[in-house]
Design a protein around this motif. Structure first.
Motif, PDB file in Angstrom:
ATOM      1  N   TYR A 108       1.847  -6.501  -1.668  1.00 11.99           N
ATOM      2  CA  TYR A 108       1.477  -5.173  -1.183  1.00 11.99           C
ATOM      3  C   TYR A 108       0.533  -5.275   0.006  1.00 11.99           C
ATOM      4  O   TYR A 108       0.580  -4.440   0.918  1.00 11.99           O
ATOM      5  CB  TYR A 108       0.844  -4.350  -2.307  1.00 11.99           C
ATOM      6  N   GLN A 109      -0.304  -6.275   0.020  1.00 12.05           N
ATOM      7  CA  GLN A 109      -1.167  -6.505   1.176  1.00 12.05           C
ATOM      8  C   GLN A 109      -0.318  -6.858   2.406  1.00 12.05           C
ATOM      9  O   GLN A 109      -0.565  -6.362   3.502  1.00 12.05           O
ATOM     10  CB  GLN A 109      -2.154  -7.625   0.866  1.00 12.05           C
ATOM     11  N   ILE A 110       0.697  -7.679   2.187  1.00 19.74           N
ATOM     12  CA  ILE A 110       1.617  -8.039   3.271  1.00 19.74           C
ATOM     13  C   ILE A 110       2.399  -6.812   3.737  1.00 19.74           C
ATOM     14  O   ILE A 110       2.565  -6.579   4.942  1.00 19.74           O
ATOM     15  CB  ILE A 110       2.581  -9.152   2.801  1.00 19.74           C
ATOM     16  N   PHE A 111       2.865  -6.017   2.779  1.00 23.15           N
ATOM     17  CA  PHE A 111       3.632  -4.812   3.103  1.00 23.15           C
ATOM     18  C   PHE A 111       2.795  -3.862   3.958  1.00 23.15           C
ATOM     19  O   PHE A 111       3.294  -3.294   4.937  1.00 23.15           O
ATOM     20  CB  PHE A 111       4.070  -4.119   1.816  1.00 23.15           C
ATOM     21  N   CYS A 112       1.532  -3.693   3.605  1.00 18.29           N
ATOM     22  CA  CYS A 112       0.656  -2.795   4.365  1.00 18.29           C
ATOM     23  C   CYS A 112       0.467  -3.293   5.794  1.00 18.29           C
ATOM     24  O   CYS A 112       0.473  -2.495   6.748  1.00 18.29           O
ATOM     25  CB  CYS A 112      -0.694  -2.670   3.668  1.00 18.29           C
ATOM     26  N   GLN A 113       0.327  -4.581   5.965  1.00 15.05           N
ATOM     27  CA  GLN A 113       0.179  -5.155   7.301  1.00 15.05           C
ATOM     28  C   GLN A 113       1.435  -4.917   8.130  1.00 15.05           C
ATOM     29  O   GLN A 113       1.363  -4.541   9.302  1.00 15.05           O
ATOM     30  CB  GLN A 113      -0.114  -6.649   7.201  1.00 15.05           C
ATOM     31  N   GLU A 114       2.595  -5.124   7.514  1.00 10.38           N
ATOM     32  CA  GLU A 114       3.866  -4.967   8.225  1.00 10.38           C
ATOM     33  C   GLU A 114       4.149  -3.510   8.584  1.00 10.38           C
ATOM     34  O   GLU A 114       4.734  -3.224   9.631  1.00 10.38           O
ATOM     35  CB  GLU A 114       5.007  -5.516   7.367  1.00 10.38           C
ATOM     36  N   GLN A 115       3.722  -2.580   7.713  1.00 12.74           N
ATOM     37  CA  GLN A 115       4.026  -1.162   7.915  1.00 12.74           C
ATOM     38  C   GLN A 115       2.911  -0.410   8.630  1.00 12.74           C
ATOM     39  O   GLN A 115       3.039   0.786   8.888  1.00 12.74           O
ATOM     40  CB  GLN A 115       4.312  -0.492   6.561  1.00 12.74           C
ATOM     41  N   GLY A 116       1.811  -1.093   8.929  1.00 11.14           N
ATOM     42  CA  GLY A 116       0.698  -0.432   9.588  1.00 11.14           C
ATOM     43  C   GLY A 116      -0.057   0.524   8.682  1.00 11.14           C
ATOM     44  O   GLY A 116      -0.645   1.510   9.152  1.00 11.14           O
ATOM     45  N   ILE A 117      -0.064   0.231   7.390  1.00  6.07           N
ATOM     46  CA  ILE A 117      -0.772   1.062   6.419  1.00  6.07           C
ATOM     47  C   ILE A 117      -2.201   0.548   6.274  1.00  6.07           C
ATOM     48  O   ILE A 117      -2.428  -0.639   6.058  1.00  6.07           O
ATOM     49  CB  ILE A 117      -0.065   1.039   5.047  1.00  6.07           C
ATOM     50  N   ASN A 118      -3.148   1.439   6.409  1.00  6.23           N
ATOM     51  CA  ASN A 118      -4.554   1.065   6.253  1.00  6.23           C
ATOM     52  C   ASN A 118      -4.854   0.826   4.777  1.00  6.23           C
ATOM     53  O   ASN A 118      -4.554   1.675   3.932  1.00  6.23           O
ATOM     54  CB  ASN A 118      -5.452   2.184   6.800  1.00  6.23           C
ATOM     55  N   LEU A 119      -5.423  -0.323   4.443  1.00 10.42           N
ATOM     56  CA  LEU A 119      -5.714  -0.685   3.060  1.00 10.42           C
ATOM     57  C   LEU A 119      -7.224  -0.757   2.846  1.00 10.42           C
ATOM     58  O   LEU A 119      -7.893  -1.595   3.450  1.00 10.42           O
ATOM     59  CB  LEU A 119      -5.055  -2.019   2.714  1.00 10.42           C
ATOM     60  N   LEU A 120      -7.748   0.145   2.028  1.00 11.13           N
ATOM     61  CA  LEU A 120      -9.175   0.171   1.709  1.00 11.13           C
ATOM     62  C   LEU A 120      -9.357  -0.203   0.253  1.00 11.13           C
ATOM     63  O   LEU A 120      -8.702   0.369  -0.631  1.00 11.13           O
ATOM     64  CB  LEU A 120      -9.751   1.568   1.953  1.00 11.13           C
ATOM     65  N   THR A 121     -10.224  -1.183  -0.016  1.00 13.79           N
ATOM     66  CA  THR A 121     -10.423  -1.626  -1.400  1.00 13.79           C
ATOM     67  C   THR A 121     -11.894  -1.500  -1.798  1.00 13.79           C
ATOM     68  O   THR A 121     -12.793  -1.596  -0.961  1.00 13.79           O
ATOM     69  CB  THR A 121      -9.980  -3.085  -1.584  1.00 13.79           C
ATOM     70  N   THR A 122     -12.095  -1.311  -3.074  1.00 16.32           N
ATOM     71  CA  THR A 122     -13.447  -1.213  -3.618  1.00 16.32           C
ATOM     72  C   THR A 122     -14.067  -2.607  -3.690  1.00 16.32           C
ATOM     73  O   THR A 122     -13.385  -3.629  -3.529  1.00 16.32           O
ATOM     74  CB  THR A 122     -13.415  -0.609  -5.028  1.00 16.32           C
ATOM     75  N   THR A 123     -15.369  -2.644  -3.937  1.00 17.62           N
ATOM     76  CA  THR A 123     -16.063  -3.928  -4.058  1.00 17.62           C
ATOM     77  C   THR A 123     -16.499  -4.141  -5.488  1.00 17.62           C
ATOM     78  O   THR A 123     -16.532  -3.228  -6.295  1.00 17.62           O
ATOM     79  CB  THR A 123     -17.287  -3.948  -3.139  1.00 17.62           C
TER      80      THR A 123
END
Length: 251
Positions: free
Chosen positions: A236-251
């Motif tokens: 899913y991290q790869i998919f977001c990079q390929e599709q230009g989707i911004n990925l925000l994750t908690t800490t």
């Protein structure tokens, strides 16, 4: 009609616990071949298992809303807190019904002025004590199981709103099936909102990924930003990079 019938079959089996194929045919007035196809579809989705002459509901397929609220509580609060920072002065936003999205307003500054469209009872209750927020309710029938309002008589009404940001929930998230849920009436509202909104934000903890339910209301590539926990699968991290989707994750 097929999707609606399958949803009704699923709900009926969950209510009964176990039931014969003959009784399902009688209740829904369809042939045994038709009910077998419906059962096969629901079995693929993990809703039930087949037994001799009938079916048995899989336990805990639909977790009660109260229990879902408790599950992953800390993660949900962190996701909602990040999402709240994306709301700006005079925004027109949609907040979906769900155990994560319903917490979105808890971290909002009381001085911020904006408009909320929602079908969530929990969001309505929160907005009631926030005098700077204008509220628009969507849905004309209350569904207690999900604490949401469903059903829209005039679908053109939703399309008239210039929704800037939509904060969406999903029962399951997958690359192949996108954002999914199990209720036909909720599905229709979610689908219309995603099609209309300028920016779509998905709020989902890591437990929702690589899962899918009966109905896809939007492909995953339709999402502009995913707000989630750090433990989502690498694909899913790869998919977001390929599709230009911004990925925000908690800490």
């Amino acid at each position: 009609m097929k999707l609606k019938r399958i949803q009704q079959v699923e709900n009926y089996i969950q209510q009964q616990g176990s039931i014969s194929l003959d009784e399902l045919c009688s209740v829904f007035n369809v042939s045994k071949n038709t009910i077998r196809r419906d059962v096969n579809e629901l079995e693929k989705r993990g809703t039930l298992r087949k037994v001799y002459g009938g079916v048995v509901a899989v336990e805990n397929t639909l977790v009660p809303y109260e229990n879902r609220t408790i599950q992953y509580q800390e993660e949900k609060e962190k996701i909602a807190a990040i999402a709240s920072t994306l709301i700006k002065e005079n925004d027109l936003i949609f907040i979906d019904s769900g155990t994560t999205t319903s917490q979105l307003l808890n971290a909002i500054s009381p001085d911020l002025h904006f408009t909320v469209l929602t079908n969530s009872l929990d969001v309505v209750n929160l907005v009631a004590s926030m005098e700077n927020i204008q509220l628009i309710l969507i849905g004309n029938s209350y569904k207690a199981k999900t604490r949401s309002f469903v059903g829209v008589e005039d679908e053109e009404l939703i399309t008239k709103y210039n929704i800037g940001k939509a904060f969406m929930a999903a029962t399951g998230v997958s690359i192949s099936n996108g954002l999914t849920n199990s209720d036909l009436l909720e599905y229709r509202i979610k689908k219309m909102i995603v099609e209309k909104a300028s920016d779509v934000y998905l709020l989902a903890d890591g437990s929702k990924f690589n899962k899918s339910t009966l109905l896809t209301y939007a492909p995953l590539e339709k999402v502009d930003t995913i707000i989630t926990t750090p433990n989502i699968p690498a694909e899913y991290q790869i998919f977001c990079q390929e599709q230009g989707i911004n990925l925000l994750t908690t800490t």
